[in-house]
Design a protein around this motif. Structure first.
Motif, short mmCIF file in Angstrom:
data_model
loop_
_atom_site.label_atom_id
_atom_site.label_comp_id
_atom_site.label_asym_id
_atom_site.label_seq_id
_atom_site.Cartn_x
_atom_site.Cartn_y
_atom_site.Cartn_z
N UNK A 174 -1.73 -11.27 1.86
CA UNK A 174 -3.13 -10.73 1.28
C UNK A 174 -2.69 -8.96 1.32
N UNK A 175 -2.74 -8.60 2.21
CA UNK A 175 -2.31 -6.56 2.39
C UNK A 175 -0.86 -6.09 1.59
N UNK A 176 -0.42 -7.01 2.00
CA UNK A 176 1.49 -5.87 1.70
C UNK A 176 1.70 -6.24 0.34
N UNK A 177 2.06 -7.29 0.05
CA UNK A 177 1.56 -7.99 -0.43
C UNK A 177 0.69 -7.84 -2.17
N UNK A 178 -0.49 -8.30 -1.43
CA UNK A 178 -1.88 -7.66 -2.17
C UNK A 178 -1.98 -5.74 -3.00
N UNK A 179 -1.34 -5.50 -2.43
CA UNK A 179 -0.92 -3.94 -2.30
C UNK A 179 0.33 -3.56 -3.41
N UNK A 180 1.00 -4.74 -3.51
CA UNK A 180 2.28 -4.06 -4.12
C UNK A 180 1.21 -4.94 -6.31
N UNK A 181 0.82 -6.02 -5.60
CA UNK A 181 0.45 -6.33 -7.05
C UNK A 181 -0.53 -5.72 -7.73
N UNK A 182 -1.64 -5.18 -7.16
CA UNK A 182 -2.71 -4.49 -7.12
C UNK A 182 -1.64 -3.00 -7.96
N UNK A 183 -0.51 -2.28 -7.36
CA UNK A 183 -0.23 -1.22 -7.87
C UNK A 183 0.66 -1.79 -9.46
#
Length: 330
Positions: A174-183
């Motif tokens: 949720x944090x790492x891939x979540x950040x990628x998805x948010x970007x």
């Protein structure tokens, strides 16, 4: 124009010779400056790169690289990873296109895998906690994620492609891939005419096998991109026809992504197609679009005819004979 040529390990020198012969036959204004790198070079020198290689790439900006071996479970650092981090080639671009004459379960595949190339687990930040426990750090930054996603959308825009699909596991990471998805979502807003799609990585693998024709440009963090790009190569018959470009703001390093095939090294039966297609990508980026297309068309014609092809694609030709057949088509 000067460019660095890194033959690499195993079959690397044989397929690199194919590139040199075609460069000469096409009368291209490219002078190859050759340097050694890889496991075989390290065996005798204890160094990953030949002295001067890094400086040469810094000077000439362009490099073409054959396969290099990375022994599993040793301290030997991947030449690919080292070069990508050294030169900040943040975008790994892998066009996946079908070739007539290649045994494959699919036809008319035309995908582009764009992979973030500098961080994620491939950053190599790992350590032993104790003798029985190891830890690796999955590093994802907003800056790198936005940069690779923007590259993907710009690529789609410049090449008249209509959809960009982000590959992720944000339901768990949720944090790492979540950040990628948010970007990805932030960047997608700047390209309203290009469809933005999000697919979880395990589902992505299934969907690519079931209906690859529904995808266009794929963008992913480093690890997923590495895995899915090889899956995509399988859709067209394997890594023998999968070129790659490592693109940075200043430097470009093109390569064949297959292994060094030590079992057939020195036998003059290796298929040079992946490295030749990587060379075509390099020519295209140099502004030599006509020459790049000539090379691709000549290679495709030889493969489709199937008369003078290497053993891996059903023929009996040597690397030299296959290369000469391409030259004659040119």
């Amino acid at each position: 124009m000067k460019a660095v040529l890194i033959p690499g390990d195993g079959i690397g020198p044989e397929i690199a010779k194919s590139v040199e012969n075609i460069t000469e036959a096409m009368k291209l204004d490219i002078e190859w400056i050759t340097y050694q790198a890889g496991a075989e070079y390290a065996t005798t020198t204890k160094e990953v790169f030949e002295p001067g290689l890094v400086d040469a790439i810094k000077e000439y900006k362009w490099a073409l690289k054959g396969p290099t071996a990375t022994p599993i479970g040793t301290g030997f650092r991947s030449v690919n990873v080292a070069l990508r981090q050294q030169f900040a080639t943040y975008a790994n671009v892998r066009p996946i296109r079908s070739f007539k004459g290649i045994d494959s379960k699919y036809e008319n595949i035309d995908l582009v895998m764009i992979r973030e190339n500098t961080e994620d687990l491939y950053k190599g930040i790992e350590y032993m906690i104790n003798d029985n426990m190891a830890n690796g750090i999955k590093l994802i930054t907003r800056e790198a994620s936005e940069k690779i996603c923007r590259y993907a959308f710009e690529y789609a825009k410049m090449n008249n492609r209509h959809k960009v699909t982000a590959i992720h596991k944000a339901n768990i990471m949720k944090y790492t891939d979540g950040l990628f998805l948010e970007a990805f979502r932030d960047v997608a807003r700047d390209y309203p005419n290009i469809e933005a799609q999000e697919v979880i990585v395990d589902n992505m693998c299934m969907q690519l096998v079931l209906r690859p024709e529904t995808f266009d440009v794929l963008v992913a963090p480093n690890l997923y991109g590495d895995i899915v790009s090889d899956l995509c190569a399988g859709l067209i018959g394997g890594l023998g026809f999968a070129p790659s470009g490592n693109i940075g703001d200043e430097y470009r390093i093109y390569e064949a992504v297959h292994g060094s095939a030590p079992d057939i090294a020195g036998q003059n039966i290796a298929n040079p197609s992946a490295l030749l297609l990587a060379f075509a990508l390099m020519l295209e980026a140099m502004g030599k679009l006509e020459e790049a297309n000539q090379l691709r068309d000549a290679l495709a014609a030889v493969v489709e005819e199937g008369k003078i092809v290497t053993p891996d694609i059903g023929g009996t030709a040597t690397t030299t004979e296959f290369t000469q057949a391409i030259i004659e088509k040119l």
